[in-house]
Design a protein around this motif. Structure first.
Motif, PDB file in Angstrom:
ATOM      1  N   LEU A  18      -4.686 -17.635  -5.824  1.00  0.00           N
ATOM      2  CA  LEU A  18      -6.106 -18.163  -6.563  1.00  0.00           C
ATOM      3  C   LEU A  18      -6.997 -18.467  -5.662  1.00  0.00           C
ATOM      4  O   LEU A  18      -8.265 -17.866  -6.033  1.00  0.00           O
ATOM      5  N   ALA A  19      -6.790 -18.759  -4.318  1.00  0.00           N
ATOM      6  CA  ALA A  19      -7.867 -18.996  -3.372  1.00  0.00           C
ATOM      7  C   ALA A  19      -8.313 -17.750  -2.868  1.00  0.00           C
ATOM      8  O   ALA A  19      -9.794 -17.543  -2.936  1.00  0.00           O
ATOM      9  N   LEU A  20      -7.571 -16.533  -2.905  1.00  0.00           N
ATOM     10  CA  LEU A  20      -7.996 -15.301  -2.446  1.00  0.00           C
ATOM     11  C   LEU A  20      -9.177 -14.780  -3.618  1.00  0.00           C
ATOM     12  O   LEU A  20     -10.089 -14.275  -3.341  1.00  0.00           O
ATOM     13  N   PHE A  21      -8.572 -14.970  -4.883  1.00  0.00           N
ATOM     14  CA  PHE A  21      -9.439 -14.602  -5.914  1.00  0.00           C
ATOM     15  C   PHE A  21     -10.870 -15.398  -5.845  1.00  0.00           C
ATOM     16  O   PHE A  21     -11.889 -14.483  -6.100  1.00  0.00           O
ATOM     17  N   LEU A  22     -10.706 -16.603  -5.777  1.00  0.00           N
ATOM     18  CA  LEU A  22     -12.033 -17.387  -5.885  1.00  0.00           C
ATOM     19  C   LEU A  22     -13.074 -16.979  -4.562  1.00  0.00           C
ATOM     20  O   LEU A  22     -14.188 -16.717  -4.572  1.00  0.00           O
ATOM     21  N   VAL A  23     -12.364 -16.834  -3.415  1.00  0.00           N
ATOM     22  CA  VAL A  23     -13.137 -16.353  -1.986  1.00  0.00           C
ATOM     23  C   VAL A  23     -13.693 -14.985  -2.332  1.00  0.00           C
ATOM     24  O   VAL A  23     -14.795 -14.721  -2.150  1.00  0.00           O
ATOM     25  N   GLY A  24     -13.049 -14.097  -2.921  1.00  0.00           N
ATOM     26  CA  GLY A  24     -13.500 -12.664  -3.176  1.00  0.00           C
ATOM     27  C   GLY A  24     -14.491 -12.493  -4.291  1.00  0.00           C
ATOM     28  O   GLY A  24     -15.522 -11.688  -4.214  1.00  0.00           O
ATOM     29  N   THR A  25     -14.333 -13.309  -5.395  1.00  0.00           N
ATOM     30  CA  THR A  25     -15.083 -13.442  -6.563  1.00  0.00           C
ATOM     31  C   THR A  25     -16.473 -14.001  -6.323  1.00  0.00           C
ATOM     32  O   THR A  25     -17.504 -13.293  -6.628  1.00  0.00           O
ATOM     33  N   PHE A  26     -16.324 -14.893  -5.490  1.00  0.00           N
ATOM     34  CA  PHE A  26     -17.866 -15.603  -5.175  1.00  0.00           C
ATOM     35  C   PHE A  26     -18.410 -15.446  -4.038  1.00  0.00           C
ATOM     36  O   PHE A  26     -19.314 -15.759  -3.568  1.00  0.00           O
ATOM     37  N   GLY A  27     -17.774 -14.688  -3.080  1.00  0.00           N
ATOM     38  CA  GLY A  27     -18.117 -14.298  -1.702  1.00  0.00           C
ATOM     39  C   GLY A  27     -18.314 -15.522  -0.822  1.00  0.00           C
ATOM     40  O   GLY A  27     -19.163 -15.772   0.032  1.00  0.00           O
ATOM     41  N   LEU A  28     -17.305 -16.322  -1.061  1.00  0.00           N
ATOM     42  CA  LEU A  28     -17.359 -17.642  -0.180  1.00  0.00           C
ATOM     43  C   LEU A  28     -16.890 -17.329   1.283  1.00  0.00           C
ATOM     44  O   LEU A  28     -16.214 -16.352   1.685  1.00  0.00           O
ATOM     45  N   PHE A  29     -17.341 -18.416   2.022  1.00  0.00           N
ATOM     46  CA  PHE A  29     -17.092 -18.238   3.640  1.00  0.00           C
ATOM     47  C   PHE A  29     -17.761 -16.636   4.125  1.00  0.00           C
ATOM     48  O   PHE A  29     -17.130 -16.408   5.072  1.00  0.00           O
ATOM     49  N   GLY A  30     -18.822 -16.237   3.791  1.00  0.00           N
ATOM     50  CA  GLY A  30     -19.504 -15.210   4.113  1.00  0.00           C
ATOM     51  C   GLY A  30     -18.634 -13.839   3.796  1.00  0.00           C
ATOM     52  O   GLY A  30     -18.989 -12.888   4.408  1.00  0.00           O
ATOM     53  N   LEU A  32     -11.754  -6.425  -6.533  1.00  0.00           N
ATOM     54  CA  LEU A  32      -9.961  -6.374  -6.484  1.00  0.00           C
ATOM     55  C   LEU A  32      -9.576  -7.525  -5.825  1.00  0.00           C
ATOM     56  O   LEU A  32      -8.350  -7.707  -5.380  1.00  0.00           O
ATOM     57  N   SER A  33     -10.358  -8.704  -5.652  1.00  0.00           N
ATOM     58  CA  SER A  33      -9.915  -9.901  -5.097  1.00  0.00           C
ATOM     59  C   SER A  33      -8.650 -10.547  -5.882  1.00  0.00           C
ATOM     60  O   SER A  33      -7.706 -11.377  -5.293  1.00  0.00           O
ATOM     61  N   GLY A  34      -8.569 -10.503  -7.066  1.00  0.00           N
ATOM     62  CA  GLY A  34      -7.575 -10.958  -7.968  1.00  0.00           C
ATOM     63  C   GLY A  34      -6.365 -10.099  -8.359  1.00  0.00           C
ATOM     64  O   GLY A  34      -5.549 -10.433  -8.960  1.00  0.00           O
ATOM     65  N   VAL A  35      -5.968  -9.103  -7.510  1.00  0.00           N
ATOM     66  CA  VAL A  35      -5.006  -8.203  -7.403  1.00  0.00           C
ATOM     67  C   VAL A  35      -3.803  -8.924  -7.314  1.00  0.00           C
ATOM     68  O   VAL A  35      -2.615  -8.453  -7.872  1.00  0.00           O
ATOM     69  N   PHE A  36      -3.806  -9.988  -6.651  1.00  0.00           N
ATOM     70  CA  PHE A  36      -2.536 -10.552  -6.212  1.00  0.00           C
ATOM     71  C   PHE A  36      -1.972 -11.574  -7.229  1.00  0.00           C
ATOM     72  O   PHE A  36      -0.923 -12.045  -7.440  1.00  0.00           O
ATOM     73  N   LEU A  37      -2.931 -11.743  -8.195  1.00  0.00           N
ATOM     74  CA  LEU A  37      -2.538 -12.645  -9.466  1.00  0.00           C
ATOM     75  C   LEU A  37      -1.809 -12.071 -10.557  1.00  0.00           C
ATOM     76  O   LEU A  37      -1.202 -12.678 -11.382  1.00  0.00           O
ATOM     77  N   ILE A  38      -2.125 -10.588 -10.453  1.00  0.00           N
ATOM     78  CA  ILE A  38      -1.373  -9.850 -11.534  1.00  0.00           C
ATOM     79  C   ILE A  38      -0.143  -9.745 -11.788  1.00  0.00           C
ATOM     80  O   ILE A  38       0.579 -10.039 -12.711  1.00  0.00           O
ATOM     81  N   PRO A  39       0.714  -9.608 -10.644  1.00  0.00           N
ATOM     82  CA  PRO A  39       2.251  -9.691 -10.616  1.00  0.00           C
ATOM     83  C   PRO A  39       2.621 -11.057 -10.895  1.00  0.00           C
ATOM     84  O   PRO A  39       3.963 -11.269 -11.437  1.00  0.00           O
ATOM     85  N   LEU A  40       1.861 -12.191 -10.404  1.00  0.00           N
ATOM     86  CA  LEU A  40       2.410 -13.567 -10.671  1.00  0.00           C
ATOM     87  C   LEU A  40       2.285 -13.750 -12.052  1.00  0.00           C
ATOM     88  O   LEU A  40       2.954 -14.783 -12.545  1.00  0.00           O
ATOM     89  N   GLY A  41       1.355 -13.177 -12.920  1.00  0.00           N
ATOM     90  CA  GLY A  41       1.120 -13.553 -14.259  1.00  0.00           C
ATOM     91  C   GLY A  41       1.783 -12.792 -15.259  1.00  0.00           C
ATOM     92  O   GLY A  41       1.602 -12.847 -16.170  1.00  0.00           O
ATOM     93  N   LEU A  42       2.648 -11.812 -14.711  1.00  0.00           N
ATOM     94  CA  LEU A  42       3.444 -10.907 -15.622  1.00  0.00           C
ATOM     95  C   LEU A  42       4.400 -11.861 -16.264  1.00  0.00           C
ATOM     96  O   LEU A  42       4.886 -12.707 -15.804  1.00  0.00           O
ATOM     97  N   PRO A  43       4.536 -11.558 -17.645  1.00  0.00           N
ATOM     98  CA  PRO A  43       4.169 -10.446 -18.618  1.00  0.00           C
ATOM     99  C   PRO A  43       2.911 -10.934 -19.391  1.00  0.00           C
ATOM    100  O   PRO A  43       2.501 -10.127 -20.276  1.00  0.00           O
TER     101      PRO A  43
END
Length: 90
Positions: A19-31, A37-48
């Motif tokens: 979730l932290a990676l998703f937020l950083v990638g979505t909003f461009g935080l920390f430069g 594709l920042s939310g790609v790691f959330l997909i397998p955690l949210g299956l099915p």
């Protein structure tokens, strides 16, 4: 700590990291550059559950997919509670 609780906490840690990676990638935080594709790691955690969210509009879909692992966390917690109860009863 039982194995079930350890699995629960490891899953929770992985979810919060994804979730932290998703937020950083979505909003461009920390430069960082914005990355679609920042939310790609959330997909397998949210299956099915994230397969059931296809009917949502695109604006809501990304946030719903980000919240889908919460369902798995709740289910893990319930299963751990049931196993703990059954272990005490026997």
């Amino acid at each position: 700590m039982t194995l079930c609780r350890a699995v629960f906490w490891i899953f929770a840690l992985l979810y919060f990291l994804a979730l932290a990676l998703f937020l950083v990638g979505t909003f461009g935080l920390f430069g960082q550059e914005k990355d679609p594709l920042s939310g790609v790691f959330l997909i397998p955690l949210g299956l099915p559950w994230n397969h059931l969210l296809d009917f949502l509009p695109d604006i809501i879909l990304a946030w719903a997919v980000a919240a889908a692992p919460i369902v798995n966390l709740i289910l893990l917690r319930v299963i751990c509670a049931m196993l703990t109860r059954s272990g005490r009863a026997s």
